[in-house]
Design a protein around this motif. Structure first.
Motif, mmCIF file in Angstrom:
data_model
loop_
_atom_site.group_PDB
_atom_site.id
_atom_site.type_symbol
_atom_site.label_atom_id
_atom_site.label_comp_id
_atom_site.label_asym_id
_atom_site.label_seq_id
_atom_site.Cartn_x
_atom_site.Cartn_y
_atom_site.Cartn_z
ATOM 1 N N MET A 2 3.237 18.714 -3.712
ATOM 2 C CA MET A 2 3.057 18.550 -2.270
ATOM 3 C C MET A 2 2.276 17.278 -1.961
ATOM 4 O O MET A 2 1.331 16.928 -2.655
ATOM 5 N N ASP A 3 2.695 16.583 -0.914
ATOM 6 C CA ASP A 3 1.999 15.405 -0.411
ATOM 7 C C ASP A 3 0.683 15.860 0.216
ATOM 8 O O ASP A 3 0.669 16.726 1.082
ATOM 9 N N ASP A 4 -0.442 15.294 -0.226
ATOM 10 C CA ASP A 4 -1.764 15.718 0.254
ATOM 11 C C ASP A 4 -2.295 14.887 1.411
ATOM 12 O O ASP A 4 -3.448 15.030 1.793
ATOM 13 N N TYR A 66 11.632 31.385 5.096
ATOM 14 C CA TYR A 66 12.658 30.339 5.153
ATOM 15 C C TYR A 66 13.056 30.004 3.721
ATOM 16 O O TYR A 66 12.200 29.991 2.821
ATOM 17 N N CYS A 67 14.327 29.696 3.513
ATOM 18 C CA CYS A 67 14.744 29.202 2.198
ATOM 19 C C CYS A 67 14.073 27.856 1.976
ATOM 20 O O CYS A 67 13.974 27.042 2.890
ATOM 21 N N TRP A 68 13.629 27.620 0.759
ATOM 22 C CA TRP A 68 12.910 26.396 0.427
ATOM 23 C C TRP A 68 13.543 25.774 -0.795
ATOM 24 O O TRP A 68 14.501 26.311 -1.352
ATOM 25 N N ARG A 97 12.690 21.159 7.946
ATOM 26 C CA ARG A 97 11.780 21.481 6.841
ATOM 27 C C ARG A 97 11.311 20.184 6.183
ATOM 28 O O ARG A 97 12.131 19.382 5.759
ATOM 29 N N ASP A 98 10.012 20.001 6.113
ATOM 30 C CA ASP A 98 9.420 18.860 5.416
ATOM 31 C C ASP A 98 8.857 19.414 4.118
ATOM 32 O O ASP A 98 7.727 19.891 4.062
ATOM 33 N N MET A 99 9.676 19.397 3.100
ATOM 34 C CA MET A 99 9.316 20.052 1.845
ATOM 35 C C MET A 99 8.203 19.328 1.104
ATOM 36 O O MET A 99 7.418 19.965 0.414
ATOM 37 N N ASP A 100 8.117 18.011 1.255
ATOM 38 C CA ASP A 100 7.061 17.260 0.574
ATOM 39 C C ASP A 100 5.680 17.609 1.107
ATOM 40 O O ASP A 100 4.700 17.616 0.361
ATOM 41 N N GLN A 101 5.582 17.877 2.408
ATOM 42 C CA GLN A 101 4.281 18.199 3.001
ATOM 43 C C GLN A 101 4.112 19.701 3.266
ATOM 44 O O GLN A 101 3.104 20.109 3.834
#
Length: 157
Positions: A2-4, A66-68, A97-101
């Motif tokens: 994950m982007d911090d 939610y599907c991820w 969906r912003d999967m990185d964050q």
């Protein structure tokens, strides 16, 4: 991973939770919202496939995930789990969906009048009987699903 980096969480002061006679609690607006407005950003909790299979799908949380990426599932925090369903083409809110964050961003797909419930489309395979409100506003203002998808893809995350 994950982007911090820090994420601004804009808040619309016009949103409220209210009960809908058939759908239960949902998100409503007290003021008109313009098409393209960022309505809400929900951080998510991501469940591994094992956590979901062993625990999550056996609880009421299953109705709010939610599907991820990678076959995992995410639980939207904040208002993200409170948006009720409208069938495709009738929803007035889209999500990205912003999967990185580990976020979900909710955006108005069209102008939404004050007093309306804010609804997203859960997809084609829902687990309940669909209860849809009467169509609000001018039918000509409703974007077909393809146009809504194009609009959502143009949003910068």
């Amino acid at each position: 991973m994950m982007d911090d980096s820090a994420v601004q969480l804009p808040a619309l002061g016009c949103l409220e939770l209210r009960s809908h006679a058939q759908r239960g609690r949902g998100v409503f607006t007290q003021q008109a919202i313009a098409k393209g407005t960022l309505i809400h950003i929900s951080p998510v909790l991501v469940f591994s496939q094992a956590e979901y299979s062993e625990h999550g799908k056996h609880t009421c949380l299953d109705h709010y995930t939610y599907c991820w990426k990678g076959g995992t599932f995410a639980l939207a925090l904040g208002l993200g789990s409170m948006f009720n369903h409208e069938p495709s083409g009738l929803e007035n809110v889209g999500f990205v969906r912003d999967m990185d964050q580990a976020l979900i961003k909710y955006v108005a797909l069209r102008d939404i009048p004050a007093g309306d419930e804010l609804c997203i489309c859960y997809g084609l395979n829902v687990w309940f009987d669909i209860v849809s409100d009467e169509v609000h506003g001018d039918e000509a203002d409703r974007s077909p699903p393809e146009a809504a998808d194009d609009f959502l893809s143009s949003i910068q995350l």
